[in-house]
Design a protein around this motif. Sequence first.
Motif, PDB file in Angstrom:
ATOM      1  N   GLN A   1       0.710  -1.174  -0.184  1.00 31.13           N
ATOM      2  CA  GLN A   1       0.250   0.087  -0.065  1.00 31.13           C
ATOM      3  C   GLN A   1       0.848   1.409   0.010  1.00 31.13           C
ATOM      4  O   GLN A   1       2.023   1.253   0.331  1.00 31.13           O
ATOM      5  CB  GLN A   1      -0.815  -0.101   1.318  1.00 31.13           C
ATOM      6  CG  GLN A   1      -2.115  -1.063   1.185  1.00 31.13           C
ATOM      7  CD  GLN A   1      -2.832  -1.306   2.474  1.00 31.13           C
ATOM      8  OE1 GLN A   1      -2.591  -0.484   3.220  1.00 31.13           O
ATOM      9  NE2 GLN A   1      -3.193  -2.314   2.509  1.00 31.13           N
ATOM     10  N   ALA A   2       0.275   2.355  -0.313  1.00 26.42           N
ATOM     11  CA  ALA A   2       1.047   3.679  -0.487  1.00 26.42           C
ATOM     12  C   ALA A   2       1.601   3.997   0.878  1.00 26.42           C
ATOM     13  O   ALA A   2       1.129   3.647   1.936  1.00 26.42           O
ATOM     14  CB  ALA A   2       0.114   4.795  -0.611  1.00 26.42           C
ATOM     15  N   GLY A   3       2.981   4.170   0.943  1.00 27.39           N
ATOM     16  CA  GLY A   3       3.625   4.545   2.150  1.00 27.39           C
ATOM     17  C   GLY A   3       4.060   3.298   2.928  1.00 27.39           C
ATOM     18  O   GLY A   3       4.973   3.500   4.250  1.00 27.39           O
ATOM     19  N   GLN A   4       3.808   2.267   2.446  1.00 29.47           N
ATOM     20  CA  GLN A   4       4.350   0.740   3.145  1.00 29.47           C
ATOM     21  C   GLN A   4       5.778   0.536   2.628  1.00 29.47           C
ATOM     22  O   GLN A   4       6.628  -0.434   2.984  1.00 29.47           O
ATOM     23  CB  GLN A   4       3.666  -0.107   2.917  1.00 29.47           C
ATOM     24  CG  GLN A   4       2.300  -0.237   3.578  1.00 29.47           C
ATOM     25  CD  GLN A   4       1.805  -1.839   3.603  1.00 29.47           C
ATOM     26  OE1 GLN A   4       1.788  -2.296   2.587  1.00 29.47           O
ATOM     27  NE2 GLN A   4       1.359  -2.341   4.743  1.00 29.47           N
ATOM     28  N   THR A   5       6.754   1.336   1.606  1.00 30.87           N
ATOM     29  CA  THR A   5       8.003   0.904   0.993  1.00 30.87           C
ATOM     30  C   THR A   5       8.843   2.316   1.241  1.00 30.87           C
ATOM     31  O   THR A   5       8.196   3.353   1.160  1.00 30.87           O
ATOM     32  CB  THR A   5       8.028   0.566  -0.275  1.00 30.87           C
ATOM     33  OG1 THR A   5       7.232   1.638  -1.066  1.00 30.87           O
ATOM     34  CG2 THR A   5       7.207  -0.741  -0.439  1.00 30.87           C
ATOM     35  N   SER A   6      10.174   2.022   1.844  1.00 30.06           N
ATOM     36  CA  SER A   6      11.023   3.018   1.729  1.00 30.06           C
ATOM     37  C   SER A   6      12.231   2.489   1.070  1.00 30.06           C
ATOM     38  O   SER A   6      12.769   1.255   0.880  1.00 30.06           O
ATOM     39  CB  SER A   6      11.591   3.432   3.141  1.00 30.06           C
ATOM     40  OG  SER A   6      10.305   3.903   3.973  1.00 30.06           O
ATOM     41  N   PHE A   7      12.873   3.756   0.323  1.00 31.34           N
ATOM     42  CA  PHE A   7      14.215   3.116  -0.355  1.00 31.34           C
ATOM     43  C   PHE A   7      15.484   3.976  -0.082  1.00 31.34           C
ATOM     44  O   PHE A   7      15.386   5.109  -0.032  1.00 31.34           O
ATOM     45  CB  PHE A   7      13.798   3.129  -1.956  1.00 31.34           C
ATOM     46  CG  PHE A   7      12.943   2.313  -2.468  1.00 31.34           C
ATOM     47  CD1 PHE A   7      13.220   0.975  -2.772  1.00 31.34           C
ATOM     48  CD2 PHE A   7      11.544   2.556  -2.201  1.00 31.34           C
ATOM     49  CE1 PHE A   7      12.359   0.252  -3.416  1.00 31.34           C
ATOM     50  CE2 PHE A   7      10.720   1.615  -2.849  1.00 31.34           C
ATOM     51  CZ  PHE A   7      10.947   0.325  -3.295  1.00 31.34           C
ATOM     52  N   THR A   8      16.631   3.345   0.234  1.00 28.52           N
ATOM     53  CA  THR A   8      17.811   4.216   0.518  1.00 28.52           C
ATOM     54  C   THR A   8      18.738   3.459  -0.191  1.00 28.52           C
ATOM     55  O   THR A   8      18.626   2.412  -0.783  1.00 28.52           O
ATOM     56  CB  THR A   8      17.904   4.406   2.086  1.00 28.52           C
ATOM     57  OG1 THR A   8      18.913   5.410   2.102  1.00 28.52           O
ATOM     58  CG2 THR A   8      18.305   3.185   2.711  1.00 28.52           C
ATOM     59  N   ARG A   9      20.030   4.252  -0.444  1.00 28.33           N
ATOM     60  CA  ARG A   9      21.102   3.416  -1.061  1.00 28.33           C
ATOM     61  C   ARG A   9      22.353   3.119  -0.416  1.00 28.33           C
ATOM     62  O   ARG A   9      22.736   4.032   0.562  1.00 28.33           O
ATOM     63  CB  ARG A   9      21.429   4.372  -2.548  1.00 28.33           C
ATOM     64  CG  ARG A   9      20.406   4.324  -3.466  1.00 28.33           C
ATOM     65  CD  ARG A   9      21.057   5.069  -4.594  1.00 28.33           C
ATOM     66  NE  ARG A   9      20.287   4.851  -5.999  1.00 28.33           N
ATOM     67  CZ  ARG A   9      20.467   5.185  -7.218  1.00 28.33           C
ATOM     68  NH1 ARG A   9      21.760   5.429  -7.198  1.00 28.33           N
ATOM     69  NH2 ARG A   9      19.671   4.848  -8.019  1.00 28.33           N
TER      70      ARG A   9
END
Length: 321
Positions: A118-126
């Motif tokens: 759902q919207a807002g359930q994922t985060s990405f960093t490098r």
Amino acid sequence: MPAYPSNNGVLFPAPLQAKPFPMKKLRKAVFPVAGLGTRFLPATKAIPKEMLTVVDRPVIQYVVDEAREAGIEHFIFVTGRNKAVIEDHFDIQFELNHTLAQRGKDDQLARLQQLQPQAGQTSFTRQQEPLGLGHAVWCARDLVGDEPFAVLLPDMITLPGKGCMKDMVALYEKTGDNIIAVEECDPAETQKYGIVGKGDDVFNGFKLTGMVEKPKAGTAPSNLYINGRYILQPEVFGLLSRQERGAGNEIQLTDAMQKLMKEQSFFGYHYRGRTFDCGSPEGFVEANVAFALQRSDLNSDMADVIDGLLAEARPADKRRA
Ligand code: G1P
């Protein structure tokens, strides 16, 4: 023996009863997906290894599904250059959904929607530099914050519905602190993995007495290897921030956990299901065969196909009469 307060303030002895509360709920999982995948070149020249497919799903989808099955609500991906397609995979493909709906392909649409975070359930960093697993996990520190979190290594996948993380969460809810899943390996292969020392049984797990990353031949404390599933407390980030190098001159998660053992308990969960190591071409091919055989829509045809191929591949003198 220490006494722990229960939820309602009544004291009871450990380790016979559940551990101290309040224990923070496990909500977040970290997926370190920055690896180059050199063992799969040229396939991984332009495609992340986590997007290679086992039957009809990318490898990373199985790992995310395992986390979701265990109740995880937020998925944190530590990516690297050339990994943007992972972010696209977990986004809505509006044009595709629209076309499927117009063509009446309701089953395919429902399948996509079922897998969609759902919207807002994922985060990405490098992870900007390949400095090791410990460094990759440390890159997620701000996204995790001050709460427990799971780590799932995407190379290792388990058969759908037989995930390891769900059982680990059940153990965590009894013990609190830190849980590491292990499996048995050939004693001759212990130098390839993180290896743990086993102590007393606790609930459906056991106390860990120590751990070592890629021990030299003959020095491993057991043949129980860390299989790539962890539940950790946020204090591990403080130890990782020291950026100390270990085996292979990399910042190792195992080393930070081993230091954290001086302050917190660690428990092992012996996973008895089947793990497929999709980090190697052999394990990846094996996973494709095994997962196809598990699928009710494919298994009867696949079994015949595999039998036929085996008959052709076997030398004539080894063929059954
Ligand atoms: C990592 C971990 C190791 C673990 C292994 C499982 O090693 O550092 O403790 O046993 O994953 O696959 P790597 O495979 O990155 O060398």
